[in-house]
Design a protein around this motif. Structure first.
Motif, PDB file in Angstrom:
ATOM      1  N   ARG A 310      22.864  39.398   1.355  1.00 51.74           N
ATOM      2  CA  ARG A 310      21.817  38.631   0.695  1.00 51.74           C
ATOM      3  C   ARG A 310      21.176  37.679   1.697  1.00 51.74           C
ATOM      4  N   PRO A 311      19.888  37.345   1.543  1.00 47.56           N
ATOM      5  CA  PRO A 311      19.255  36.370   2.440  1.00 47.56           C
ATOM      6  C   PRO A 311      20.053  35.074   2.513  1.00 47.56           C
ATOM      7  N   GLY A 312      20.228  34.597   3.720  1.00 46.52           N
ATOM      8  CA  GLY A 312      21.028  33.409   3.946  1.00 46.52           C
ATOM      9  C   GLY A 312      22.435  33.723   4.398  1.00 46.52           C
ATOM     10  N   ARG A 313      22.847  34.987   4.298  1.00 45.97           N
ATOM     11  CA  ARG A 313      24.173  35.387   4.759  1.00 45.97           C
ATOM     12  C   ARG A 313      23.991  36.304   5.978  1.00 45.97           C
ATOM     13  N   LEU A 314      24.452  37.541   5.897  1.00 44.69           N
ATOM     14  CA  LEU A 314      24.219  38.493   7.000  1.00 44.69           C
ATOM     15  C   LEU A 314      22.935  39.252   6.701  1.00 44.69           C
ATOM     16  N   ASP A 315      21.825  38.526   6.747  1.00 43.47           N
ATOM     17  CA  ASP A 315      20.551  39.082   6.284  1.00 43.47           C
ATOM     18  C   ASP A 315      19.792  39.838   7.359  1.00 43.47           C
ATOM     19  N   ARG A 316      20.218  39.732   8.612  1.00 43.38           N
ATOM     20  CA  ARG A 316      19.553  40.474   9.685  1.00 43.38           C
ATOM     21  C   ARG A 316      20.470  41.589  10.170  1.00 43.38           C
ATOM     22  N   THR A 317      19.891  42.742  10.379  1.00 39.51           N
ATOM     23  CA  THR A 317      20.677  43.902  10.809  1.00 39.51           C
ATOM     24  C   THR A 317      20.118  44.454  12.112  1.00 39.51           C
ATOM     25  N   LEU A 318      20.994  45.069  12.871  1.00 42.44           N
ATOM     26  CA  LEU A 318      20.587  45.670  14.143  1.00 42.44           C
ATOM     27  C   LEU A 318      21.328  46.982  14.314  1.00 42.44           C
ATOM     28  N   LEU A 319      20.571  48.061  14.488  1.00 38.91           N
ATOM     29  CA  LEU A 319      21.149  49.385  14.694  1.00 38.91           C
ATOM     30  C   LEU A 319      21.536  49.540  16.168  1.00 38.91           C
ATOM     31  N   VAL A 320      22.805  49.825  16.422  1.00 37.37           N
ATOM     32  CA  VAL A 320      23.310  50.048  17.780  1.00 37.37           C
ATOM     33  C   VAL A 320      23.566  51.545  17.922  1.00 37.37           C
ATOM     34  N   LEU A 321      22.698  52.204  18.645  1.00 36.21           N
ATOM     35  CA  LEU A 321      22.736  53.658  18.783  1.00 36.21           C
ATOM     36  C   LEU A 321      23.573  54.078  19.990  1.00 36.21           C
ATOM     37  N   PRO A 322      23.824  55.375  20.141  1.00 31.90           N
ATOM     38  CA  PRO A 322      24.534  55.837  21.343  1.00 31.90           C
ATOM     39  C   PRO A 322      23.792  55.415  22.594  1.00 31.90           C
ATOM     40  N   PRO A 323      24.512  55.172  23.676  1.00 30.84           N
ATOM     41  CA  PRO A 323      23.876  54.673  24.899  1.00 30.84           C
ATOM     42  C   PRO A 323      22.786  55.615  25.403  1.00 30.84           C
ATOM     43  N   ASP A 324      21.682  55.020  25.848  1.00 34.99           N
ATOM     44  CA  ASP A 324      20.594  55.821  26.414  1.00 34.99           C
ATOM     45  C   ASP A 324      20.973  56.254  27.831  1.00 34.99           C
ATOM     46  N   ALA A 325      20.024  56.905  28.511  1.00 33.85           N
ATOM     47  CA  ALA A 325      20.323  57.473  29.831  1.00 33.85           C
ATOM     48  C   ALA A 325      20.784  56.406  30.816  1.00 33.85           C
ATOM     49  N   ALA A 326      20.061  55.266  30.840  1.00 34.80           N
ATOM     50  CA  ALA A 326      20.442  54.206  31.787  1.00 34.80           C
ATOM     51  C   ALA A 326      21.828  53.649  31.457  1.00 34.80           C
ATOM     52  N   ALA A 327      22.120  53.505  30.161  1.00 35.79           N
ATOM     53  CA  ALA A 327      23.432  52.982  29.764  1.00 35.79           C
ATOM     54  C   ALA A 327      24.534  53.985  30.092  1.00 35.79           C
ATOM     55  N   ARG A 328      24.250  55.280  29.884  1.00 37.89           N
ATOM     56  CA  ARG A 328      25.274  56.290  30.206  1.00 37.89           C
ATOM     57  C   ARG A 328      25.579  56.309  31.695  1.00 37.89           C
ATOM     58  N   GLU A 329      24.558  56.152  32.522  1.00 36.43           N
ATOM     59  CA  GLU A 329      24.797  56.115  33.967  1.00 36.43           C
ATOM     60  C   GLU A 329      25.660  54.918  34.338  1.00 36.43           C
ATOM     61  N   ALA A 330      25.367  53.760  33.746  1.00 35.39           N
ATOM     62  CA  ALA A 330      26.154  52.563  34.045  1.00 35.39           C
ATOM     63  C   ALA A 330      27.603  52.730  33.583  1.00 35.39           C
ATOM     64  N   ILE A 331      27.807  53.335  32.414  1.00 29.38           N
ATOM     65  CA  ILE A 331      29.160  53.524  31.890  1.00 29.38           C
ATOM     66  C   ILE A 331      29.934  54.507  32.763  1.00 29.38           C
ATOM     67  N   LEU A 332      29.284  55.597  33.169  1.00 26.83           N
ATOM     68  CA  LEU A 332      29.948  56.581  34.016  1.00 26.83           C
ATOM     69  C   LEU A 332      30.316  55.973  35.374  1.00 26.83           C
ATOM     70  N   ARG A 333      29.414  55.189  35.922  1.00 28.63           N
ATOM     71  CA  ARG A 333      29.721  54.523  37.190  1.00 28.63           C
ATOM     72  C   ARG A 333      30.940  53.613  37.040  1.00 28.63           C
ATOM     73  N   TYR A 334      31.012  52.912  35.926  1.00 30.19           N
ATOM     74  CA  TYR A 334      32.117  51.980  35.708  1.00 30.19           C
ATOM     75  C   TYR A 334      33.455  52.720  35.643  1.00 30.19           C
ATOM     76  N   HIS A 335      33.498  53.818  34.914  1.00 29.46           N
ATOM     77  CA  HIS A 335      34.768  54.524  34.719  1.00 29.46           C
ATOM     78  C   HIS A 335      35.148  55.401  35.912  1.00 29.46           C
ATOM     79  N   LEU A 336      34.208  55.664  36.826  1.00 27.05           N
ATOM     80  CA  LEU A 336      34.520  56.464  38.012  1.00 27.05           C
ATOM     81  C   LEU A 336      34.683  55.616  39.270  1.00 27.05           C
ATOM     82  N   ARG A 337      34.509  54.292  39.115  1.00 25.02           N
ATOM     83  CA  ARG A 337      34.425  53.440  40.301  1.00 25.02           C
ATOM     84  C   ARG A 337      35.709  53.425  41.120  1.00 25.02           C
ATOM     85  N   GLU A 338      36.863  53.578  40.507  1.00 29.38           N
ATOM     86  CA  GLU A 338      38.130  53.506  41.236  1.00 29.38           C
ATOM     87  C   GLU A 338      38.829  54.858  41.296  1.00 29.38           C
ATOM     88  N   ARG A 339      38.126  55.935  41.003  1.00 30.13           N
ATOM     89  CA  ARG A 339      38.724  57.264  41.045  1.00 30.13           C
ATOM     90  C   ARG A 339      38.213  58.012  42.288  1.00 30.13           C
TER      91      ARG A 339
END
Length: 434
Positions: A310-339
Protein backbone atom coordinates in the motif's frame (compact mmCIF):
# COMPACT_ATOMS: atom_id res chain seq x y z
CA UNK A 1 49.20 -46.50 29.14
CA UNK A 2 51.61 -49.46 29.05
CA UNK A 3 52.55 -49.23 32.73
CA UNK A 4 48.95 -49.46 33.97
CA UNK A 5 47.77 -52.50 35.85
CA UNK A 6 44.97 -54.57 34.30
CA UNK A 7 42.62 -53.41 37.06
CA UNK A 8 43.30 -49.75 36.34
CA UNK A 9 42.76 -50.29 32.62
CA UNK A 10 39.50 -52.12 33.24
CA UNK A 11 38.18 -49.44 35.57
CA UNK A 12 39.22 -46.67 33.19
CA UNK A 13 37.17 -48.34 30.44
CA UNK A 14 34.23 -48.84 32.82
CA UNK A 15 34.26 -45.15 33.82
CA UNK A 16 34.40 -44.10 30.15
CA UNK A 17 31.36 -46.30 29.47
CA UNK A 18 29.41 -44.92 32.47
CA UNK A 19 30.61 -41.32 33.02
CA UNK A 20 27.70 -40.47 35.33
CA UNK A 21 28.41 -43.33 37.77
CA UNK A 22 29.89 -41.33 40.67
CA UNK A 23 30.64 -44.27 43.04
CA UNK A 24 32.48 -46.09 40.24
CA UNK A 25 34.50 -42.98 39.41
CA UNK A 26 35.42 -42.48 43.09
CA UNK A 27 36.52 -46.11 43.37
CA UNK A 28 38.70 -45.59 40.30
CA UNK A 29 40.12 -42.40 41.87
CA UNK A 30 40.93 -44.29 45.09
CA UNK A 31 42.96 -46.83 43.12
CA UNK A 32 44.78 -44.06 41.26
CA UNK A 33 45.59 -42.40 44.57
CA UNK A 34 46.86 -45.70 45.99
CA UNK A 35 49.27 -46.00 43.04
CA UNK A 36 50.56 -42.47 43.59
CA UNK A 37 48.76 -40.89 40.62
CA UNK A 38 47.53 -37.91 42.60
CA UNK A 39 46.93 -35.58 39.62
CA UNK A 40 44.70 -38.13 37.89
CA UNK A 41 42.86 -38.76 41.15
CA UNK A 42 42.21 -35.00 41.54
CA UNK A 43 40.78 -34.90 38.01
CA UNK A 44 38.47 -37.84 38.64
CA UNK A 45 37.28 -36.33 41.94
CA UNK A 46 36.60 -33.02 40.21
CA UNK A 47 34.52 -34.73 37.52
CA UNK A 48 32.61 -36.59 40.23
CA UNK A 49 31.82 -33.26 41.90
CA UNK A 50 30.57 -31.92 38.57
CA UNK A 51 28.02 -34.75 38.50
CA UNK A 52 27.30 -34.72 42.25
CA UNK A 53 28.04 -31.28 43.77
CA UNK A 54 28.49 -31.47 47.51
CA UNK A 55 29.32 -35.18 47.62
CA UNK A 56 31.28 -35.59 50.85
CA UNK A 57 33.21 -38.67 49.68
CA UNK A 58 34.35 -36.84 46.54
CA UNK A 59 35.39 -33.80 48.55
CA UNK A 60 37.35 -35.89 51.04
CA UNK A 61 39.10 -37.76 48.24
CA UNK A 62 40.08 -34.51 46.53
CA UNK A 63 41.51 -33.18 49.80
CA UNK A 64 43.66 -36.28 50.19
CA UNK A 65 44.73 -36.29 46.53
CA UNK A 66 45.84 -32.67 46.75
CA UNK A 67 47.81 -33.37 49.94
CA UNK A 68 45.86 -30.89 52.06
CA UNK A 69 45.07 -31.41 55.78
CA UNK A 70 41.78 -33.08 56.53
CA UNK A 71 39.05 -30.80 57.91
CA UNK A 72 38.27 -31.45 61.59
CA UNK A 73 35.56 -33.95 62.39
CA UNK A 74 32.38 -32.61 63.94
CA UNK A 75 32.57 -32.86 67.76
CA UNK A 76 30.31 -35.45 69.36
CA UNK A 77 27.79 -34.51 72.04
CA UNK A 78 29.41 -34.42 75.49
CA UNK A 79 28.32 -37.16 77.90
CA UNK A 80 27.48 -36.57 81.53
CA UNK A 81 30.60 -36.66 83.74
CA UNK A 82 30.85 -39.65 86.04
CA UNK A 83 31.56 -39.32 89.76
CA UNK A 84 35.20 -39.92 90.73
CA UNK A 85 35.94 -43.16 92.53
CA UNK A 86 38.95 -44.20 94.61
CA UNK A 87 40.15 -46.33 91.70
CA UNK A 88 39.71 -43.48 89.21
CA UNK A 89 40.84 -40.22 90.69
CA UNK A 90 39.38 -37.02 89.35
CA UNK A 91 41.36 -35.60 86.43
CA UNK A 92 43.63 -32.74 87.12
CA UNK A 93 42.22 -29.61 85.48
CA UNK A 94 44.43 -28.29 82.64
CA UNK A 95 45.04 -24.60 82.15
CA UNK A 96 43.25 -23.15 79.10
CA UNK A 97 45.42 -22.65 76.03
CA UNK A 98 45.93 -19.09 74.89
CA UNK A 99 45.86 -20.01 71.14
CA UNK A 100 44.13 -23.32 70.43
CA UNK A 101 45.36 -25.03 67.25
CA UNK A 102 42.77 -25.19 64.46
CA UNK A 103 42.86 -27.05 61.18
CA UNK A 104 42.56 -24.67 58.19
CA UNK A 105 39.35 -25.02 56.13
CA UNK A 106 39.60 -26.48 52.64
CA UNK A 107 39.82 -23.73 49.98
CA UNK A 108 37.34 -24.84 47.32
CA UNK A 109 37.96 -21.76 45.15
CA UNK A 110 41.65 -22.64 44.90
CA UNK A 111 40.81 -26.26 44.11
CA UNK A 112 38.38 -25.22 41.39
CA UNK A 113 41.01 -22.94 39.86
CA UNK A 114 43.60 -25.72 39.91
CA UNK A 115 41.42 -28.17 37.95
CA UNK A 116 39.70 -25.54 35.79
CA UNK A 117 41.79 -26.36 32.73
CA UNK A 118 41.07 -30.06 33.12
CA UNK A 119 37.33 -30.10 33.77
CA UNK A 120 35.26 -27.60 31.84
CA UNK A 121 31.88 -26.26 32.94
CA UNK A 122 28.96 -28.60 32.36
CA UNK A 123 26.68 -25.79 31.13
CA UNK A 124 27.77 -22.69 29.24
CA UNK A 125 24.35 -21.18 28.48
CA UNK A 126 21.93 -19.46 30.77
CA UNK A 127 18.55 -21.25 30.97
CA UNK A 128 15.61 -19.62 29.24
CA UNK A 129 12.85 -18.08 31.26
CA UNK A 130 9.30 -19.39 30.95
CA UNK A 131 8.47 -16.80 28.28
CA UNK A 132 11.61 -17.45 26.28
CA UNK A 133 13.43 -14.35 27.48
CA UNK A 134 17.16 -14.79 27.53
CA UNK A 135 17.01 -16.25 24.02
CA UNK A 136 20.02 -15.20 21.92
CA UNK A 137 17.49 -13.77 19.47
CA UNK A 138 16.87 -10.75 21.70
CA UNK A 139 17.25 -7.25 20.29
CA UNK A 140 20.83 -6.88 21.49
CA UNK A 141 21.83 -9.76 19.20
CA UNK A 142 20.77 -8.18 15.88
CA UNK A 143 23.77 -7.72 13.61
CA UNK A 144 24.09 -4.22 12.20
CA UNK A 145 26.76 -3.84 9.53
CA UNK A 146 28.57 -0.52 9.34
CA UNK A 147 28.32 1.47 6.10
CA UNK A 148 30.07 -0.71 3.55
CA UNK A 149 32.35 0.06 0.65
CA UNK A 150 30.03 -1.59 -1.89
CA UNK A 151 28.53 1.00 -4.23
CA UNK A 152 26.39 0.82 -7.35
CA UNK A 153 29.56 1.31 -9.39
CA UNK A 154 30.62 -2.13 -8.14
CA UNK A 155 27.52 -3.68 -9.75
CA UNK A 156 28.60 -4.71 -13.24
CA UNK A 157 26.28 -3.58 -16.04
CA UNK A 158 22.56 -3.44 -15.19
CA UNK A 159 22.41 0.22 -16.24
CA UNK A 160 18.61 0.36 -16.40
CA UNK A 161 18.34 -0.92 -12.83
CA UNK A 162 20.83 1.68 -11.63
CA UNK A 163 19.00 4.50 -13.45
CA UNK A 164 15.68 3.53 -11.93
CA UNK A 165 17.22 3.26 -8.48
CA UNK A 166 18.77 6.68 -8.90
CA UNK A 167 15.56 8.32 -10.10
CA UNK A 168 13.07 6.63 -7.78
CA UNK A 169 15.05 6.24 -4.59
CA UNK A 170 18.58 7.59 -4.37
CA UNK A 171 18.37 11.07 -5.91
CA UNK A 172 15.79 12.38 -3.41
CA UNK A 173 17.83 10.93 -0.54
CA UNK A 174 21.11 12.51 -1.68
CA UNK A 175 19.78 16.07 -2.10
CA UNK A 176 18.63 17.55 1.22
CA UNK A 177 17.80 20.96 -0.33
CA UNK A 178 15.54 19.42 -2.94
CA UNK A 179 13.97 17.17 -0.30
CA UNK A 180 13.17 20.20 1.80
CA UNK A 181 11.81 22.12 -1.19
CA UNK A 182 9.52 19.31 -2.27
CA UNK A 183 8.66 18.08 1.22
CA UNK A 184 10.36 14.73 0.78
CA UNK A 185 11.44 13.01 4.01
CA UNK A 186 14.63 11.02 4.50
CA UNK A 187 12.90 7.65 4.64
CA UNK A 188 11.26 5.22 2.26
CA UNK A 189 10.51 1.67 1.18
CA UNK A 190 11.40 -0.25 -1.97
CA UNK A 191 10.57 -3.77 -3.15
CA UNK A 192 13.05 -5.58 -5.42
CA UNK A 193 11.63 -8.51 -7.35
CA UNK A 194 12.76 -10.82 -10.12
CA UNK A 195 14.14 -14.29 -10.80
CA UNK A 196 16.38 -15.90 -8.17
CA UNK A 197 20.14 -15.51 -8.20
CA UNK A 198 20.19 -12.14 -9.99
CA UNK A 199 21.81 -10.04 -7.29
CA UNK A 200 18.95 -8.44 -5.36
CA UNK A 201 20.81 -8.74 -2.05
CA UNK A 202 24.00 -7.31 -3.56
CA UNK A 203 22.03 -4.36 -4.96
CA UNK A 204 20.48 -3.73 -1.54
CA UNK A 205 23.97 -3.57 0.00
CA UNK A 206 25.07 -1.21 -2.78
CA UNK A 207 22.09 1.07 -2.03
CA UNK A 208 23.12 1.14 1.64
CA UNK A 209 26.64 2.05 0.53
CA UNK A 210 25.33 4.86 -1.68
CA UNK A 211 23.35 6.26 1.24
CA UNK A 212 26.21 5.82 3.71
CA UNK A 213 23.81 3.91 5.92
CA UNK A 214 24.14 0.93 8.25
CA UNK A 215 22.75 -2.36 6.96
CA UNK A 216 20.59 -5.04 8.60
CA UNK A 217 19.72 -8.19 6.66
CA UNK A 218 16.66 -9.99 8.07
CA UNK A 219 15.19 -13.35 7.03
CA UNK A 220 12.36 -15.53 8.31
CA UNK A 221 14.65 -17.54 10.59
CA UNK A 222 15.65 -14.32 12.40
CA UNK A 223 12.04 -13.57 13.30
CA UNK A 224 10.14 -16.80 13.94
CA UNK A 225 10.20 -17.99 17.55
CA UNK A 226 8.67 -20.96 19.34
CA UNK A 227 7.22 -18.75 22.11
CA UNK A 228 3.87 -17.07 21.54
CA UNK A 229 4.32 -13.35 20.98
CA UNK A 230 8.10 -13.47 20.57
CA UNK A 231 7.99 -13.37 16.76
CA UNK A 232 6.07 -10.09 16.84
CA UNK A 233 8.45 -8.77 19.50
CA UNK A 234 11.40 -9.69 17.27
CA UNK A 235 9.93 -7.64 14.41
CA UNK A 236 9.50 -4.65 16.72
CA UNK A 237 12.99 -5.04 18.19
CA UNK A 238 14.53 -5.15 14.71
CA UNK A 239 12.95 -1.84 13.75
CA UNK A 240 13.81 -0.30 17.12
CA UNK A 241 17.44 -1.31 16.63
CA UNK A 242 17.41 0.19 13.13
CA UNK A 243 15.96 3.46 14.46
CA UNK A 244 18.74 3.70 17.02
CA UNK A 245 21.32 3.01 14.28
CA UNK A 246 19.87 5.48 11.74
CA UNK A 247 20.65 6.10 8.98
CA UNK A 248 20.02 2.40 8.45
CA UNK A 249 18.78 0.13 5.67
CA UNK A 250 16.61 -2.78 6.84
CA UNK A 251 16.71 -5.47 4.17
CA UNK A 252 13.85 -8.00 4.37
CA UNK A 253 14.98 -11.00 2.36
CA UNK A 254 12.39 -13.44 0.95
CA UNK A 255 9.49 -11.10 1.71
CA UNK A 256 7.03 -13.69 0.41
CA UNK A 257 7.91 -15.83 3.45
CA UNK A 258 7.84 -12.96 5.95
CA UNK A 259 4.80 -11.22 4.52
CA UNK A 260 2.80 -13.93 2.79
CA UNK A 261 -0.84 -13.25 1.96
CA UNK A 262 -2.80 -13.58 5.16
CA UNK A 263 -5.75 -15.04 3.27
CA UNK A 264 -3.57 -18.06 2.43
CA UNK A 265 -1.86 -18.31 5.81
CA UNK A 266 -3.37 -20.84 8.19
CA UNK A 267 -0.84 -20.36 11.00
CA UNK A 268 -1.87 -17.62 13.41
CA UNK A 269 1.72 -16.83 14.31
CA UNK A 270 2.61 -15.94 10.72
CA UNK A 271 -0.48 -13.74 10.39
CA UNK A 272 0.58 -11.89 13.54
CA UNK A 273 4.06 -11.38 12.07
CA UNK A 274 2.52 -9.76 8.99
CA UNK A 275 0.35 -7.53 11.19
CA UNK A 276 3.35 -6.42 13.22
CA UNK A 277 5.33 -5.79 10.03
CA UNK A 278 2.49 -3.59 8.75
CA UNK A 279 2.53 -1.64 12.00
CA UNK A 280 6.27 -1.00 11.74
CA UNK A 281 6.05 -0.04 8.07
CA UNK A 282 3.29 2.43 8.85
CA UNK A 283 5.86 4.23 10.96
CA UNK A 284 7.98 4.92 7.87
CA UNK A 285 6.06 8.16 7.41
CA UNK A 286 6.52 9.25 11.03
CA UNK A 287 9.31 11.45 12.35
CA UNK A 288 10.59 8.54 14.49
CA UNK A 289 11.69 6.75 11.32
CA UNK A 290 13.76 9.57 9.86
CA UNK A 291 16.82 7.96 8.27
CA UNK A 292 15.22 4.49 8.16
CA UNK A 293 15.06 2.81 4.75
CA UNK A 294 13.25 -0.47 4.20
CA UNK A 295 14.29 -2.60 1.24
CA UNK A 296 12.69 -5.96 0.55
CA UNK A 297 13.35 -8.70 -2.00
CA UNK A 298 11.20 -11.51 -3.33
CA UNK A 299 11.07 -13.91 -6.24
CA UNK A 300 7.26 -14.13 -6.14
CA UNK A 301 5.78 -10.67 -5.53
CA UNK A 302 2.31 -12.03 -6.35
CA UNK A 303 2.45 -14.03 -3.09
CA UNK A 304 3.18 -10.96 -0.93
CA UNK A 305 0.29 -9.57 1.13
CA UNK A 306 -1.20 -6.67 -0.79
CA UNK A 307 -1.34 -4.53 2.34
CA UNK A 308 2.46 -4.48 2.46
CA UNK A 309 2.49 -2.67 -0.87
CA UNK A 310 0.00 0.00 0.00
CA UNK A 311 1.21 3.60 -0.54
CA UNK A 312 3.37 4.64 2.36
CA UNK A 313 4.80 1.15 2.87
CA UNK A 314 6.70 -0.79 0.18
CA UNK A 315 5.01 1.26 -2.51
CA UNK A 316 7.91 1.40 -4.98
CA UNK A 317 8.99 -1.66 -6.92
CA UNK A 318 12.02 -2.43 -9.03
CA UNK A 319 12.38 -5.37 -11.40
CA UNK A 320 15.85 -6.96 -11.17
CA UNK A 321 16.36 -8.98 -14.33
CA UNK A 322 19.10 -11.45 -15.29
CA UNK A 323 22.46 -9.73 -15.76
CA UNK A 324 22.97 -8.06 -19.13
CA UNK A 325 26.05 -8.61 -21.30
CA UNK A 326 28.24 -6.14 -19.39
CA UNK A 327 27.17 -7.62 -16.05
CA UNK A 328 27.79 -11.18 -17.25
CA UNK A 329 31.30 -10.25 -18.36
CA UNK A 330 32.03 -8.69 -14.97
CA UNK A 331 30.65 -11.73 -13.12
CA UNK A 332 32.64 -14.17 -15.26
CA UNK A 333 35.81 -12.16 -14.73
CA UNK A 334 35.22 -12.23 -10.98
CA UNK A 335 34.73 -16.00 -10.76
CA UNK A 336 37.67 -16.78 -13.08
CA UNK A 337 40.11 -14.30 -11.57
CA UNK A 338 41.96 -16.81 -9.37
CA UNK A 339 41.61 -19.90 -11.57
CA UNK A 340 44.21 -21.13 -14.10
CA UNK A 341 42.65 -20.13 -17.44
CA UNK A 342 44.05 -19.97 -20.95
CA UNK A 343 42.83 -18.24 -24.13
CA UNK A 344 39.35 -17.47 -22.77
CA UNK A 345 37.19 -15.43 -25.17
CA UNK A 346 34.86 -13.60 -22.79
CA UNK A 347 32.85 -12.05 -25.63
CA UNK A 348 31.95 -15.47 -27.02
CA UNK A 349 31.22 -16.81 -23.55
CA UNK A 350 28.95 -13.86 -22.74
CA UNK A 351 26.87 -14.55 -25.89
CA UNK A 352 26.55 -18.22 -24.91
CA UNK A 353 25.19 -17.37 -21.45
CA UNK A 354 22.21 -15.17 -22.26
CA UNK A 355 19.44 -15.40 -19.61
CA UNK A 356 21.92 -16.91 -17.12
CA UNK A 357 21.60 -15.58 -13.58
CA UNK A 358 24.61 -14.59 -11.51
CA UNK A 359 24.32 -17.89 -9.64
CA UNK A 360 24.23 -19.78 -12.95
CA UNK A 361 27.43 -18.06 -14.07
CA UNK A 362 29.19 -19.00 -10.82
CA UNK A 363 28.03 -22.59 -11.32
CA UNK A 364 29.34 -22.53 -14.90
CA UNK A 365 32.83 -21.53 -13.73
CA UNK A 366 32.79 -24.24 -11.06
CA UNK A 367 31.71 -26.88 -13.60
CA UNK A 368 34.43 -25.86 -16.08
CA UNK A 369 37.06 -26.03 -13.33
CA UNK A 370 35.79 -29.47 -12.31
CA UNK A 371 36.03 -30.70 -15.90
CA UNK A 372 39.65 -29.54 -16.23
CA UNK A 373 40.52 -31.01 -12.83
CA UNK A 374 39.09 -34.45 -13.66
CA UNK A 375 40.83 -34.46 -17.04
CA UNK A 376 44.15 -33.60 -15.37
CA UNK A 377 43.64 -36.39 -12.84
CA UNK A 378 42.91 -38.96 -15.59
CA UNK A 379 45.84 -38.02 -17.82
CA UNK A 380 48.31 -37.21 -15.09
CA UNK A 381 49.11 -33.88 -16.77
CA UNK A 382 47.89 -30.63 -15.26
CA UNK A 383 46.27 -28.35 -17.82
CA UNK A 384 44.59 -24.95 -17.85
CA UNK A 385 40.86 -24.21 -18.05
CA UNK A 386 40.01 -23.38 -21.63
CA UNK A 387 37.07 -22.34 -23.77
CA UNK A 388 36.18 -25.98 -24.40
CA UNK A 389 35.52 -26.47 -20.68
CA UNK A 390 33.56 -23.25 -20.34
CA UNK A 391 31.39 -23.68 -23.44
CA UNK A 392 30.80 -27.34 -22.56
CA UNK A 393 29.55 -26.28 -19.14
CA UNK A 394 27.37 -23.57 -20.70
CA UNK A 395 25.65 -26.18 -22.90
CA UNK A 396 24.97 -28.48 -19.96
CA UNK A 397 23.55 -25.81 -17.64
CA UNK A 398 19.97 -24.72 -18.20
CA UNK A 399 19.32 -21.13 -17.08
CA UNK A 400 17.51 -21.19 -13.74
CA UNK A 401 15.55 -18.10 -14.77
CA UNK A 402 13.42 -19.98 -17.33
CA UNK A 403 10.98 -21.56 -14.82
CA UNK A 404 10.55 -18.17 -13.16
CA UNK A 405 9.67 -16.44 -16.42
CA UNK A 406 7.22 -19.25 -17.23
CA UNK A 407 5.34 -18.51 -13.99
CA UNK A 408 5.72 -14.74 -14.17
CA UNK A 409 4.39 -14.58 -17.74
CA UNK A 410 0.85 -15.59 -16.72
CA UNK A 411 0.83 -13.22 -13.76
CA UNK A 412 2.05 -10.29 -15.86
CA UNK A 413 -0.54 -10.95 -18.57
CA UNK A 414 -3.63 -11.68 -16.48
CA UNK A 415 -3.02 -10.18 -13.02
CA UNK A 416 -1.36 -6.85 -13.74
CA UNK A 417 -3.55 -4.72 -11.48
CA UNK A 418 -2.45 -1.11 -11.37
CA UNK A 419 0.31 -1.71 -13.91
CA UNK A 420 2.64 -3.22 -11.32
CA UNK A 421 4.16 -5.62 -13.84
CA UNK A 422 4.44 -3.24 -16.80
CA UNK A 423 8.24 -3.46 -16.69
CA UNK A 424 8.06 -7.24 -16.76
CA UNK A 425 5.63 -7.17 -19.71
CA UNK A 426 7.92 -4.82 -21.63
CA UNK A 427 10.88 -7.15 -21.02
CA UNK A 428 8.93 -10.24 -22.11
CA UNK A 429 7.83 -8.50 -25.32
CA UNK A 430 11.40 -7.40 -25.99
CA UNK A 431 12.65 -10.94 -25.52
CA UNK A 432 9.67 -12.30 -27.49
CA UNK A 433 8.60 -14.49 -24.64
CA UNK A 434 4.91 -13.59 -24.81
Amino acid sequence: MSDESPLIRSLRAAVAAAPDDVPLRLHFAELLLAEGRNDEAVTEAAVALQHAPGDEAARALMVRAMGLPQPPAAPSAPSAPSAPTPETPAPTPQPPSDAPATTPAFDWDAAEHEVGDVVGPRFVEQPLAADGSGDPGDASAWDVDAPGAVRLADVGGMYEVKERLEAAFLAPMRNPELRKLYGKSLRGGLLLYGPPGCGKTFIARAVAGELGANFMSISLSDILDMWIGNSERNVHDIFETARRQAPCVVFLDELDALGAKRSRTHHGGLRNVVNQLLTELDGINSSDNEGLFVLAATNVPWDVDIALRRPGRLDRTLLVLPPDAAAREAILRYHLRERPIEAVDLGKLVKATEDFSGADLAHLCDSAAESALLDSARTGTVRMIGMKDLLGAAKQIRPSTEPWFASARNVAMFANEGGMYDDLLAYLKKKRKL
